[in-house]
Enzyme design. Sequence first.
Site, mmCIF file in Angstrom:
data_model
loop_
_atom_site.group_PDB
_atom_site.id
_atom_site.type_symbol
_atom_site.label_atom_id
_atom_site.label_comp_id
_atom_site.label_asym_id
_atom_site.label_seq_id
_atom_site.Cartn_x
_atom_site.Cartn_y
_atom_site.Cartn_z
ATOM 1 N N GLY A 49 16.979 23.339 63.760
ATOM 2 C CA GLY A 49 16.997 23.097 65.215
ATOM 3 C C GLY A 49 17.782 21.752 65.591
ATOM 4 O O GLY A 49 17.609 21.269 66.743
ATOM 5 N N CYS B 124 27.711 21.319 55.534
ATOM 6 C CA CYS B 124 27.177 20.121 54.900
ATOM 7 C C CYS B 124 27.539 20.248 53.538
ATOM 8 O O CYS B 124 26.909 20.167 52.599
ATOM 9 C CB CYS B 124 25.647 20.088 55.057
ATOM 10 S SG CYS B 124 25.158 18.230 54.548
#
Length: 472
Positions: free
Chosen positions: A294, A408
Amino acid sequence: MGPRPPDRGAGVRMSDRRKRAKREPANDRPNVNPRRVAFDAIRAVTADNAYANLVLPRMLAETDNTGRDAGLATELTYGTLRSLGTLEAILTAASGRDMRELQQDLVDALCLGAYQLLYMRIPPHAAVATTVSLVKAAVSPRVSGLANAVLRKVAAKDLDEWAESLATGDRLADLSLRYAHPQWISTEFEAVLGPDELPAALAADNVAPPVHLCAKPGRITKGDLSRETRGGVHGQWSPYAVYLPSGDPGRVKSVATGLAHVQDEGSQLVAAALAEAPLEGPDRSWVDLCAGPGGKTALLGAIAAQRDAVIDAVEIQQHRAELVAKAAKGLPVTVHIGDGREFGEDGSADRVLVDAPCSGLGALRRRPEARWRKERGDVDGLVPLQRELLAAGLRLARTGGIVAYATCSPVIAETEEVVAAVLKAGGAELVRPQWLTGRVPDAERGDFAQLWPHRHGADAMFLALLRKTGNR
């Protein structure tokens, strides 16, 4: 028996280690000092497949280790776990034994001792003596003599001397040993960076990063957040970033009340780059297809609130969806539990974020055990899902809408090749992420953006922006 290369140590995945030795409960511990806390945390990781960043804070709280003691336990735990492959290769050479032939709790204690000898400024006699005492108390008095002998041999050389004595002449293998990375990860990084920059990238993964905070726009400025943290420094690149100098971020009032949150500066840049990408026509409906936990959703939600936009945040796992709802509380965000590949109506979104599940190799400095849990096959297993999610993001976008694909990870297979495969199907074009690359030097990677810890002090985030041009 000669030393084994670090990849062999890396090849023993944590799940395999777990089969070898279950961790004994740490009840009635005779001396809960920082080294014992570190040992128990390492045991939880190697035997129980736990995550160090989750178990260590709990153990520190349970044992009332604070201040310098907590710092020592953290350095010992994270440093030992980061260096496991290299430590085991050195211990193998020093002992003449394959570490897989020894009981795992003894190996963990030896690695803890070897880390102190090779990576810290602890006097050798103290590192050996405290580790032998730990072995007597936590493993078995019967193997304390072995521990003493092996660690004294380790202490006879420093890290550079060990790396030189174990060198094979294979450049990548030797770099991987020196900087404690599985060789396949070094190979993947070199494919993007080239050989000259690889040592700096590997070294940066071994430096614990500061905590990055994100000041939610419209709720608090980063100037106010910096002043509240009493020493927090403005981030270099993100307009919302503050670097926390020390301490528990949960104790920062603005973090506790939701005005700010913990988020790596690279993740902030990726989310903001989507929000700032030029867009013609309506700009009210945004979607985050892989929203958990989130952080990006919360930043996008704060930006959306200032533009009268709304966000649909999609997360397939319920517990992660709950984290998204908590992070985005009070913002124009609706959380949906479901599969992002099946969500929503075609052509209904103006901006879409696809922060795809990936190998996470861009955040190794934050996850000390992660490098030894990964295998090259893990990347291959994620690629089909990444392609499907990006295709779903483009399906959701209206003509002219913008889709951000982020990972990532810098690995070519889950970055450039995923984007190329989806573009090949037609209906989209690349957009240079100029908002990001224009403010962050050396962040261009062709038509994409790529951040690096050694260049930018951020996680190695990859970003591609695509514009929907027609039906898919």
